[in-house]
Design an enzyme around this catalytic site. Structure first.
Site, PDB file in Angstrom:
ATOM      1  N   SER A   1       0.830  -1.197   0.000  1.00  0.00           N
ATOM      2  CA  SER A   1       0.000   0.000   0.000  1.00  0.00           C
ATOM      3  C   SER A   1       0.863   1.245   0.000  1.00  0.00           C
ATOM      4  O   SER A   1       2.024   1.219   0.420  1.00  0.00           O
ATOM      5  CB  SER A   1      -0.919   0.013   1.215  1.00  0.00           C
ATOM      6  OG  SER A   1      -0.148   0.316   2.361  1.00  0.00           O
ATOM      7  N   LYS A   2       0.282   2.307  -0.495  1.00  0.00           N
ATOM      8  CA  LYS A   2       0.972   3.588  -0.617  1.00  0.00           C
ATOM      9  C   LYS A   2       1.564   4.015   0.735  1.00  0.00           C
ATOM     10  O   LYS A   2       2.632   4.596   0.805  1.00  0.00           O
ATOM     11  CB  LYS A   2      -0.040   4.641  -1.106  1.00  0.00           C
ATOM     12  CG  LYS A   2       0.597   5.903  -1.598  1.00  0.00           C
ATOM     13  CD  LYS A   2       0.640   5.966  -3.118  1.00  0.00           C
ATOM     14  CE  LYS A   2       1.591   7.026  -3.603  1.00  0.00           C
ATOM     15  NZ  LYS A   2       2.227   6.719  -4.855  1.00  0.00           N
ATOM     16  N   ARG A   3       0.830   3.689   1.804  1.00  0.00           N
ATOM     17  CA  ARG A   3       1.289   4.095   3.134  1.00  0.00           C
ATOM     18  C   ARG A   3       2.608   3.432   3.514  1.00  0.00           C
ATOM     19  O   ARG A   3       3.393   3.944   4.286  1.00  0.00           O
ATOM     20  CB  ARG A   3       0.221   3.752   4.165  1.00  0.00           C
ATOM     21  CG  ARG A   3      -0.332   4.986   4.837  1.00  0.00           C
ATOM     22  CD  ARG A   3      -1.453   4.687   5.804  1.00  0.00           C
ATOM     23  NE  ARG A   3      -2.163   3.457   5.568  1.00  0.00           N
ATOM     24  CZ  ARG A   3      -2.260   2.476   6.454  1.00  0.00           C
ATOM     25  NH1 ARG A   3      -1.684   2.568   7.629  1.00  0.00           N
ATOM     26  NH2 ARG A   3      -2.957   1.403   6.178  1.00  0.00           N
ATOM     27  N   HIS A   4       2.827   2.238   2.983  1.00  0.00           N
ATOM     28  CA  HIS A   4       4.021   1.505   3.368  1.00  0.00           C
ATOM     29  C   HIS A   4       5.127   1.562   2.318  1.00  0.00           C
ATOM     30  O   HIS A   4       5.946   0.666   2.217  1.00  0.00           O
ATOM     31  CB  HIS A   4       3.659   0.049   3.685  1.00  0.00           C
ATOM     32  CG  HIS A   4       2.754  -0.062   4.865  1.00  0.00           C
ATOM     33  ND1 HIS A   4       1.446  -0.470   4.749  1.00  0.00           N
ATOM     34  CD2 HIS A   4       2.949   0.228   6.163  1.00  0.00           C
ATOM     35  CE1 HIS A   4       0.881  -0.431   5.944  1.00  0.00           C
ATOM     36  NE2 HIS A   4       1.774  -0.015   6.819  1.00  0.00           N
ATOM     37  N   GLY A   5       5.114   2.615   1.512  1.00  0.00           N
ATOM     38  CA  GLY A   5       6.208   2.766   0.551  1.00  0.00           C
ATOM     39  C   GLY A   5       5.722   2.847  -0.868  1.00  0.00           C
ATOM     40  O   GLY A   5       4.565   3.183  -1.123  1.00  0.00           O
TER      41      GLY A   5
END
Ligand code: GLU
Length: 491
Positions: free
Chosen positions: A260-264
């Site tokens: 996911s975008k949140r994790h990279g």
């Protein structure tokens, strides 16, 4: 057997996710392997999620990755155009087609008009939740006679059209990766097929289009597996032969969570700007969930086409391992021609402020040698500025320990004096001169071996480790070397 036809059918909701790129890649490899056709279709029936520029971005990302398709949506002279016999390939241009097939389902009793308000649906869902049931449409409008429903529609009442699934019927299908699957209709919702805005839902549009476009194999992410029984039912309701299904395992991170975008980084653009080469990214991505029989890991597109089959796609999620990606990418950084890598590297050096366009035009050979000198240990092109920093710096940072060990002595002073004296004799350093330089210093000072090389390396690069000294001499050039020797003498 009829010709194999596959499609990649993204929704233009933003960027191309790395998992989407892998889906496109497997479609492409399968089509190529089997002499089939690959179609790019745009699924934009959810107008609320449409993002301006997303179609262009998708096309550019596929092009960058080297994934070519035969039909569908292309960019020509900056404009979106369509090519192929089965168009339009953008779903929002096919609304009358869907309407016709929705009418056919209504006529045959496989679909019904539903007039339930949002509030009513909300209340039903709440009640089901409280009772611990799986939320699902309760069938309130299922039995309104078609004639009555049509009158209400004609009177302007807001409505949708829903799929009328039979109660308690097992739906079977075979998936090339997941095997035989059976789902009972009691566990499936009466899916909305046509929304109140007149657009079909994904489920309606995907089945109609795959049929009309002659798609033989549906290759997509496993998040669509739960939807497949609805699609199968639609094929049956229309009396169409169903395609072969292939659901691909989700691309997961090391914690086995969805990327996911949140994790990279997740978009193809992210990887591209990080300095991954298309060959490296595509090669690695193919291995996330698939492996060739010979377990070869460095594979060109042609190598992959030759080896690809769905039998070797794993059922369980593919783990995206960034270290492995870096390793594969590093291979391509080292194996491509220096001219190619150099051309790709220039923007990173310009961006870092080391060089400008004028410099690039006048120093092609120098740049090639610079890149060739440092590319050995690199995984991505974005590491470049940090790797070449020591060449461009006016004031070199020297590692404390290295300074103490190699430069805080008389030997080093003698070497620095000799270096200056030799360089005063010449105009500039060319490669030939650089190759013989250390021999000159050895001759002038009588110092050799480690006592010769280590102090010079540390004085010129700031570290005991580093690239080929001959190249470093050439890259630094006369003036920089003299100023670095002076910095040691005056410290
Ligand atoms: N439009 C869907 C998506 O964005 C495609 C699903 C499919 O391939 O059937 O993923």
């Amino acid at each position: 057997m009829s010709e194999i036809r596959v499609r990649f059918a993204p929704s233009p909701t933003g960027y191309l996710h790395i998992g989407g790129l892998r889906t496109a890649l497997y479609n492409y490899l399968f089509a190529k392997r089997n002499g089939g056709k690959f179609v790019l279709r745009i699924e934009d029936t959810d107008q609320t999620r449409f993002v301006e520029g997303a179609i262009e971005n998708l096309i550019h990302s596929l092009e960058w990755a080297g994934i070519k398709y035969d039909e569908g949506v292309f960019i020509e002279d900056g404009h979106i155009v369509e090519r192929g016999e089965y168009g339009p390939y953008v779903q929002s241009k096919r609304l009358p087609i869907y309407r016709k097939y929705v009418d056919e389902l209504l006529e045959k009793g496989h679909a019904y008009y539903c007039f339930c308000s949002k509030d009513r649906l909300e209340a039903v869902r709440e009640e089901q939740k409280i009772k611990g049931m799986v939320p699902k449409y309760d069938g309130f409008c299922r039995n309104i006679p078609l004639e009555d429903a049509r009158k209400r529609v004609a009177a302007g009442e807001e409505h949708v059209v829903r799929l009328k699934l039979p109660y308690n019927r097992d739906i079977h299908f075979h998936d090339l990766v997941r095997g035989d699957i059976t789902i009972n209709t009691n566990d499936i919702d009466d899916q909305v097929l046509l929304k109140s805005d007149g657009y079909p839902t994904y489920h309606m549009a995907v089945v109609v289009d795959d049929q009309l476009m002659g798609i033989t194999h549906i290759v997509r992410g496993e998040e669509w597996l739960p939807s497949t029984p609805k699609h199968i039912y639609l094929y049956e309701a229309f009396g169409w032969e169903k395609p072969t299904y292939v659901h691909l395992p989700t691309v997961l991170n090391k914690e086995r969570k969805k990327l996911s975008k949140r994790h990279g980084d997740v978009s193809v653009d992210d990887f591209r700007t990080k300095g991954y080469l298309p060959e490296g990214l595509v090669n690695y991505l193919a291995l996330v969930g698939w492996s060739p029989e010979d377990n070869e890991e460095i594979l060109s597109m042609e190598d992959m086409v030759e080896r690809f089959s769905f039998e070797r796609v794993s059922k369980t999620g593919g783990i995206f391992d960034k270290d492995k990606l870096d390793w594969v990418n590093g291979h391509y950084i080292r194996s491509k021609s220096v001219e190619e890598i150099s051309a790709l590297s220039v923007p990173y050096l310009v961006e870092a402020g080391f060089i400008d366009d004028v410099f690039v035009n006048e120093n092609e050979e120098w740049l090639n040698i610079l890149i060739d000198t440092v590319r050995e240990g690199m995984s991505t092109l974005s590491e470049l500025p940090e790797k070449v920093d020591f060449i461009f710096k006016d004031k070199l940072q020297i590692e404390e320990e290295a300074y103490a060990e190699h430069l805080e002595n008389e030997n080093a002073k003698v070497l620095m004096q000799a270096i200056k004296a030799e360089l005063e004799k010449i105009d500039m350093i060319d490669m030939e001169y650089a190759k013989g330089f250390m021999k000159l210093i050895q001759g002038a000072t009588g110092i050799k071996g480690k006592n010769l090389f280590m102090p010079v390396r540390v004085a010129l690069t700031g570290s005991v480790h580093g690239p080929e000294l001959v190249n470093v001499l050439y890259l630094l050039g006369k003036d920089r070397i003299i100023s670095r020797a002076d910095a040691i003498l005056n410290r």
